[in-house]
Design a protein around this motif. Structure first.
Motif, PDB file in Angstrom:
ATOM      1  N   ASN A 146       0.834  -1.197   0.000  1.00  0.00           N
ATOM      2  CA  ASN A 146       0.000   0.000   0.000  1.00  0.00           C
ATOM      3  C   ASN A 146       0.871   1.249   0.000  1.00  0.00           C
ATOM      4  OD1 ASN A 146      -2.766  -1.384   0.836  1.00  0.00           O
ATOM      5  ND2 ASN A 146      -1.170  -2.201   2.174  1.00  0.00           N
ATOM      6  N   SER A 163      -9.437  -0.776  -4.967  1.00  0.00           N
ATOM      7  CA  SER A 163      -9.551  -0.600  -3.528  1.00  0.00           C
ATOM      8  C   SER A 163      -9.188  -1.898  -2.828  1.00  0.00           C
ATOM      9  CB  SER A 163     -10.988  -0.193  -3.147  1.00  0.00           C
ATOM     10  OG  SER A 163     -11.138  -0.043  -1.755  1.00  0.00           O
ATOM     11  N   SER A 192      -6.691  -0.676   3.396  1.00  0.00           N
ATOM     12  CA  SER A 192      -7.110   0.608   3.966  1.00  0.00           C
ATOM     13  C   SER A 192      -6.964   0.593   5.486  1.00  0.00           C
ATOM     14  CB  SER A 192      -8.559   0.916   3.576  1.00  0.00           C
ATOM     15  OG  SER A 192      -8.674   1.084   2.179  1.00  0.00           O
ATOM     16  N   VAL A 196     -10.262   6.817   4.459  1.00  0.00           N
ATOM     17  CA  VAL A 196      -9.259   6.342   3.517  1.00  0.00           C
ATOM     18  C   VAL A 196      -9.864   6.407   2.122  1.00  0.00           C
ATOM     19  CG1 VAL A 196      -7.816   4.408   2.800  1.00  0.00           C
ATOM     20  CG2 VAL A 196      -8.176   4.854   5.233  1.00  0.00           C
ATOM     21  N   THR A 246      -9.671   5.737  -1.847  1.00  0.00           N
ATOM     22  CA  THR A 246      -9.072   4.890  -2.867  1.00  0.00           C
ATOM     23  C   THR A 246      -9.675   5.265  -4.215  1.00  0.00           C
ATOM     24  OG1 THR A 246     -10.729   3.122  -2.793  1.00  0.00           O
ATOM     25  CG2 THR A 246      -8.964   3.049  -1.144  1.00  0.00           C
TER      26      THR A 246
END
Length: 279
Positions: free
Chosen positions: A194, A218, A223, A242, A244
């Motif tokens: 990530n 995603s 996340s 978060v 995405t």
């Protein structure tokens, strides 16, 4: 053999769901091949993974997930929201609290419907920072360790994740660097990678997913991982949005337990002819 399927998506992370509540439709030794065949976006249905729904042993429902490369994942954050959406629509669960068995353990979920949309909050458990073996140091926290030109942190949020803070997510080299980190021997089972950018108290994330072997729109567990590392480093507090490419998730922490909240949608339903006689 004709098999009914449902296509769902959570933040653009899409899944084929096979309902095996009443009968085993895809033998366990064929599930990996099934995922590889039908996740293909040109020769199959197209998806990031396949969810299999069955009755559970430790909870009323069990979710198994197979990635598009045929590997079985322990858990999937966007996947379990899609799973919960389907179970709610089929009335296997009712709005409110429910429990789902996964290979990462039994997870508690909470479902609600507002203005015709379904929202799912998942208790993701306590993020684990001590699951990576650091060379010459044994097991311990792996925070901001130099790796392939980046400072990498590691956390397990149901599956292993590497988290890297960058100045900009527009850097074209990020996805070239991701496989180097994903396959580094420091991660015994590999890791999702990530890349995270700060965003006025919140976070923006791009994820390279293990098993998909590419970037997805995603990643739910990713996340959570990004928020967990950011909180560990004092970058965010106990709640963060978060962002995405596929949408937003709200990640909160209560007594060090992580919670993920977001939506899930049914895309379409159909049927396929699956030949059980071929390998």
């Amino acid at each position: 053999m004709t098999i009914q399927f449902t296509k769902l998506q959570g933040n653009g992370n899409d899944f084929i769901l096979i309902d095996e509540w009443d009968d085993l439709l895809v033998p366990d030794d064929r599930k990996a091949a099934f995922a590889k065949k039908y996740c293909h976006r040109r020769f199959g249905i197209g998806a990031d993974g396949v969810l299999f729904l069955t009755k559970g042993v430790k909870a009323p429902l069990q979710m198994r997930i197979f990635n598009e490369d045929g590997s079985e994942a322990e858990m999937c954050g966007n996947g379990i929201r899609c799973f919960a959406k389907y179970a709610l629509d089929k009335r296997y669960i009712v709005p409110g609290l429910a429990r789902v068995e996964t290979k990462a353990g039994v997870l508690e979920i909470e479902t609600k419907t507002e203005n015709g949309k379904t929202y799912i909050k998942v208790n993701m458990g306590k993020p684990l920072f001590d699951r990576v073996k650091i060379p010459a140091q044994g097991h311990g926290e792996f925070i901001n360790v130099p790796l392939h030109g980046y400072e990498v942190s590691a956390v397990n949020t149901g599956v292993p994740h590497a988290v890297v803070f960058v100045d900009s997510l527009e850097d074209p080299d990020l996805m070239d660097a991701a496989p180097l980190i994903r396959f580094d021997k420091v991660f015994a089972k590999g890791a999702n990678v990530n890349f995270v950018q700060r965003d006025m108290g919140n976070l923006r994330v791009r994820t390279y997913e293990r098993g998909v072997e590419g970037e997805t729109l995603s990643c739910g567990t990713g996340s959570v991982a990004a928020a967990a590392i950011a909180r560990h480093l004092g970058i965010v507090r106990d709640s963060a949005v978060v962002k995405t490419a596929g949408g937003e998730l709200r990640i909160t922490f209560e007594h060090d337990m992580a919670y993920m909240e977001g939506g899930a949608e049914t895309v379409y339903k159909g049927e396929i002819e699956f030949d059980l006689s071929t390998p």
